[in-house]
Structures are given as C-alpha cells and as structure tokens.
Write an enzyme that holds these catalytic residues in place. Structure first.
Site, PDB file in Angstrom:
ATOM      1  N   HIS A  71       0.737  -1.412   0.280  1.00 24.02           N
ATOM      2  CA  HIS A  71      -0.005   0.112  -0.167  1.00 24.02           C
ATOM      3  C   HIS A  71       0.998   0.845  -0.108  1.00 24.02           C
ATOM      4  O   HIS A  71       1.457   0.888   0.663  1.00 24.02           O
ATOM      5  CB  HIS A  71      -0.565  -0.540   1.285  1.00 24.02           C
ATOM      6  N   ASP A  73      -0.135   4.379   0.860  1.00 24.82           N
ATOM      7  CA  ASP A  73      -1.055   5.715   2.055  1.00 24.82           C
ATOM      8  C   ASP A  73      -0.234   5.110   2.957  1.00 24.82           C
ATOM      9  O   ASP A  73       1.141   4.251   3.235  1.00 24.82           O
ATOM     10  CB  ASP A  73      -2.042   5.486   2.357  1.00 24.82           C
ATOM     11  N   GLU A 129      -5.262   1.910   2.711  1.00 27.16           N
ATOM     12  CA  GLU A 129      -4.854   0.210   3.333  1.00 27.16           C
ATOM     13  C   GLU A 129      -4.638   0.540   4.892  1.00 27.16           C
ATOM     14  O   GLU A 129      -5.354  -0.262   5.594  1.00 27.16           O
ATOM     15  CB  GLU A 129      -3.783  -0.042   3.366  1.00 27.16           C
ATOM     16  N   GLU A 158       4.714  -5.743   3.187  1.00 29.14           N
ATOM     17  CA  GLU A 158       4.476  -5.274   4.587  1.00 29.14           C
ATOM     18  C   GLU A 158       5.395  -5.244   5.615  1.00 29.14           C
ATOM     19  O   GLU A 158       6.087  -6.692   5.909  1.00 29.14           O
ATOM     20  CB  GLU A 158       3.139  -5.923   5.573  1.00 29.14           C
ATOM     21  N   HIS A 332       2.891   3.151  13.059  1.00 29.13           N
ATOM     22  CA  HIS A 332       2.293   4.167  13.718  1.00 29.13           C
ATOM     23  C   HIS A 332       2.303   5.435  14.585  1.00 29.13           C
ATOM     24  O   HIS A 332       2.057   5.962  15.530  1.00 29.13           O
ATOM     25  CB  HIS A 332       1.160   3.806  13.914  1.00 29.13           C
TER      26      HIS A 332
END
Lengths: 356, 356
Positions: A71, A73, A129, A158, A332
C-alpha cells in the site's frame, strides 16, 4: 506539484524519495501519479490504474504468476515528515518509512530491474490500507477487477522484520451491553446501576485466558480486549445502560462464524451485537509455492498476529504471506524508522527468488 | 402572549392554570410576568423582581419573618403538556404538576388570602432550579440580594408528599481515572488495558455499603454510584485511560470537606478529581421555630435524601425544611401528577400555621 521518481536510486534512497511525497490515506494522488509515470516508462510492464491504485504486469507467458503488493498510503503525520537520515545513513526516520514506503521502494526496484523474471509478476501499489475496509484499494480491485489479481501466490511487502510472516489472525468487534433501571442517585436503591453491572463483563475479560494454537506449524496468540466503554445519563441518574465494545483477535484455525459463535456464547448473560468481523488466513506455508518462497528468502517463518490483506488473497483462494523490510511494532508511532540493511536485504532476496 | 392568573381559583384549579403556562428552565419569562401581575395587585405585599425571580413581602413589623419559597421552572416536556384531569378531578397529570406548580399555587393562594399573617412572610418564586447551580434564582438572590431572604425560618414547597422533610443530603461528583498503556490489540500483552483496570473501581462501588446515620432524629441513607464511564481510543487499540464518574450522596453529618476526603481516600489507588460538591443541611428540627412548624402541620418528619435548596438557607444560617404537595419520586417522569387532596391539605395546614 509533479514529483519524479528515479528508479535507478538504490533502495534506501528511493525509500526516502517515496517517504517525502506525502500520501496520507485519501491523499495518495500525487504519489500514485509519480509511481504511474515511473512505471509506464518500463516497456516490459503493462500498467493499469484503478483510482489511486496501480497494477503493473509482466506478460512473459510463464506458467506461474506471483503478486508483489504494497500500500502507498500512510497514517497522518506526527511531526515526522519529511524523513531524516541518521549520520551513518543506517536508519531513515519518518512517517511511513517502515509502513511501508520501504516495501514500495523494493517493489519498484524489482519492477524496474527484472525485465525477465523467472515467473510472471504482478506488482500492485494500492491506496487506503490504513482506513476503513471499504476504501481499501486491494479490496476495490478484488471486487471490481479480480482478474488483475489472478496468480498462484502473493507476497505483501508489509513490514515483517525481514522474515516471512504467515497467515494472519482474524478480528471481530462486538458490543456487549449491560442493562439496568434508572433512578435518582439520591434513592439509588430504587434502580439498578448498569455500569456496576458491566463490572461482570470486565471481570470476564480480565479472567480470560488466550488460546495459543499452532496452525500449519506456526504459533498464534489470541487477544480479547475492551476497546471502548460508555454509559451514563446524567450526573444524578443511576444509568440503565452500559456498552462495552470488545475486540477479539482470533487465530486462523477459527472461521469468522466460529468467532461469532464463541463471543455470543462467552457473553451470553448480556446483549451481544457483532459489529464487524474480518476472517483470518491460515499461513499456508505447506503449499509448495509458499514453501519454496520461504526457503528462498530464508529465516524462520513466524505467525502474523495482526490482520493484514493476506486475508483478502486467502478469500480469492491465493496463498499469501507477509515479507518486507521494516518493523511493524513501531509503525504508526512518531519515532517510526526503517533500517537501510533491511531494505537492501529484502530486495536482494526477492530478486534471487524471482531470478531462480 | 400575556397570561392572567386568577388567585381566587381554588388550589387545584390554580395548579392547572400554572401548569398550562409553559416554563421550562430558561423560559420562565411568561410565567414570571403572570405571577408578577397577580402579586402587584395585592396591596399588602411589596414586590421585587430579580431576573425571572419574584420576591413578595409583607411588612407588618412582626418579630418573626418566615420564607415560603418555590421554583417556577420545570424540566422539559415529555408529551405531558398541557395538563389533564382525571374524570373525578382527583388527579392532575402534566409536566411540573408535582414539581412544583402545586406548591407555587399554594404559595400564591396564601399570598393572596393572608393579608395579616401571624408572622411576616416573604414569598419567593424563583427560576432555574432544574438546571446548573449558577443559574438558580435562589442562588442568585442569595448572592446579589441576601437581605431579601432575611428570616428566621424557611419552608421550601418542594413535593414532599405532604409531610415535613428535614435537611438534605449533600452531593459530590468526582472522576476516578484508571490508566494503562496503549498497544495494538493484535499484541495486547504489550500494553495494559485501562478499561480492564477500571474493573477494580467498579468492584469497589459494588462492594460499597451505604451508611444510614441518624442525624437530629432523622435517618439518612447514603449512596455511591457510577453515573458515567468512558474509555477507548480506537477499535484496534488497547486503551490507556478509562474515566469513571461517581456521584456520592452523603448524609448531613458529613461536611463537604469530609466528603471530599472520604472519596479521595476510598479511591486512593487511582487518580481522583473532585468535579463539584454541594453540602447537605442538617434537618434542624430541634430548632424551636422548625419544631413548632412541624407540630403545626402534623405528620412524622422524615429525612430528605435528595439535595434541595434548603442547603442554601442552611448556608445563610436559616433553618429550613421541605414541605409541599406532590410526590418527588414521580417528578421528572412522563407520568408526573399531583393529587387534589394534597394541594388542599398543604394549603390548609400552612394557613393554619401562619394564622396562629
């Protein structure tokens, strides 16, 4: 502003370039444009765009086709944009470095460098995602153009610390509601306090023991947590309702239906509403293609505990694994980073696999 | 629209007339206007207006002065406006009938009918009792014009089922916060769930045994309840904070400071913030004026468990009791009603007392 990507940069430098094109979920346009411009220059690939999702395919007529997906994003910035190198250039810090601009850089480097891979390859660069499932570019592709994903095996790049992570756990959210009877708090014994009643729900959660089943050789670890609680009418009223939202992470030996039934049974004294459920995926490392991949990239495969898009491939009947540079545990977080060595290693190993 | 009140109507009819002039808290203007017009026609009273609060006083030079006070606002309508009589006219149903248009009707009937009471009387009709303390008309009066409340004894005509209710319990609200550490729910053992931690706060509430002390001869009954709970970050995050709001109703043998200290001690394992506290009031029925009043109106006095504005009089050093028609237990419910017989009885007994 139009960005230009130079795919001759090495993996770490390309990661930095990708990181510095902002692409928070929903705002992937400029990065998708840049990737599209870079891909269409590559004569050995045919490129299809679907929203801000790009699919680039070789068409060599090989009998096997594999997908490499990632992904584009990121989660919102947290004072960590643009990226920055440490002094020795061993570590790149910034939003999305691990999750997963490094993986995207590896995809792009392979797409540019492997004109004749040993298997046909479909490179997927997808949007959204990090947000609601219905906006996920891979979901939209699997719904609207599943033929573009046809393959015998898929690798999601990932962040997995450079080892193969197999399968993924499922996730279910449910609300569990304790009820009571309102009364004025000055005469609270005339009512029944639903928040006090919810204490028994919390006790159930505290006492719960996680299953740790071994599935296809990998050990999973379930989780059951309250992720929200709310109740209350007014400062002087005994409340008649308290809602606990729970999140059950279940190992892939349980189906979505198994998980639903388990949660309904566990909380049978209360009103249970299943809010959403996403099935997990068995690791499938016993499949020949997956086993060959694991052997080629090396390391000891481990179970993927979080839910990832491998479950989408599982739903299409395509075995899939996670394998990519970066560390999922720091994704994150404001301090998110990726190590140069992991980027280079992942690219080398995938190149070896696709060249053999 | 201007409303006209005819104070020659009997108490029940006047209650119906008052009920049918809407006066939800903050919108008492039309009712205050109507009461003011009715009062200024009475030559034996001097009338002062303060916002939507009215004070009407006799000035007979008696050595004793008493206050009869009642609020003119109601809670919002709940399909129970305007009022309706049952067939035999024994029961009037509607918002504010018990709480407390019936009491206001009794005040107005006495104000109109007693030109020469045995004690000087101050009638107070005040706004915004049902909402935040800082808008309460009696509070504003006690702050801005305390001289208007000067007296030796006060009766609040709150619904008390026609018996004297002495004193009132205090009320304290506090937030009690359990903390934890965030983590992704897929690896929840890396965090510490604050909602699960708040289970121990709820256990404390469930295990709590209420005190029921006897104060000045009346038995109180304390209460400690969670009135709100909230926690949660996102559907896939182990939450790091859960806030339980508790409401402590304490007997008037404890001061506000006692109550604060008690709650801080009880919840000492957690972070405690005292949100607000209103002290209670001892029943004071041992004071000669209060005892004489209780003897005159008859019945067996009981403890007032809810907080009422008697506490405001207590703060001014004025003994006060609740005594009025209506039933406090059904106040604020859609089925709120008042019985004709109670209205008439309350008026008769107060008239007898003020005539003796």
């Amino acid at each position: 502003m139009d960005h230009d990507l130079d795919l001759r940069l090495d993996g770490p430098a390309l990661t930095a370039a990708l990181t510095d094109i902002a692409s928070v979920s929903g705002e992937e346009g400029p990065l998708a444009d840049a990737i599209e411009r870079a891909l269409v220059r590559l004569r050995h690939l045919s490129v299809t765009r679907h929203g801000n999702t790009l699919v680039a395919r070789t068409a060599l007529g090989k009998k096997e086709r594999v997908v490499l997906a990632g992904h584009i994003d990121t989660v919102p910035h947290a004072g960590n944009f643009p990226s920055s190198w440490d002094e020795e250039r061993t570590r790149l810090t910034g939003v999305g470095t691990s999750d997963m601009k490094a993986g995207v850089a590896v995809q792009l480097r392979l797409a540019a460098g492997l004109a004749e891979p040993s298997r046909d390859v479909t490179y997927v660069f997808y949007e959204c995602e990090e947000v609601a499932a219905e906006r996920n570019g891979l979901f939209l592709l699997s719904r609207d153009a599943p033929g573009l994903l046809q393959s015998q095996f898929a690798v999601l790049l990932e962040p997995s610390g450079g080892v193969v992570e197999g399968g993924c756990q499922g996730t279910l959210r449910a609300s569990v509601t304790a009820t009571g009877a309102r009364a004025h708090t000055a005469r609270s014994w005339m009512g029944r306090n639903a928040i006090h009643g919810a204490g028994a729900i919390i006790e159930m959660l505290r006492a719960w023991t996680p299953r740790q089943p071994v599935v296809d050789g990998l050990e999973y670890h379930e989780g059951l947590n309250a992720v929200a609680i709310s109740g209350g009418v007014a400062g002087n009223v005994v409340p008649d309702s308290c809602v606990v939202t729970v999140n059950y992470r279940f190992a892939p030996d349980r189906s979505a239906d198994d998980a639903r039934a388990y949660i309904r049974e566990l909380f049978s004294p209360w009103e249970v509403e299943i809010l959403d459920v996403a099935p997990g995926a068995r690791p499938g490392l016993t499949e020949p293609l997956a086993a060959a991949f694991a052997a080629a990239v090396g390391g000891t495969p481990r179970a993927k505990l979080g839910w990832t898009d491998v479950a989408r491939f599982a739903e299409l009947g395509i075995p899939a694994v996670n394998y990519g540079p970066g560390i999922s545990e720091i994704a994150h977080t404001p301090g998110e980073y990726v190590e140069t060595a992991q980027i280079t290693a992942a690219e080398d190993r995938l190149r070896t696999w696709l060249s053999a």
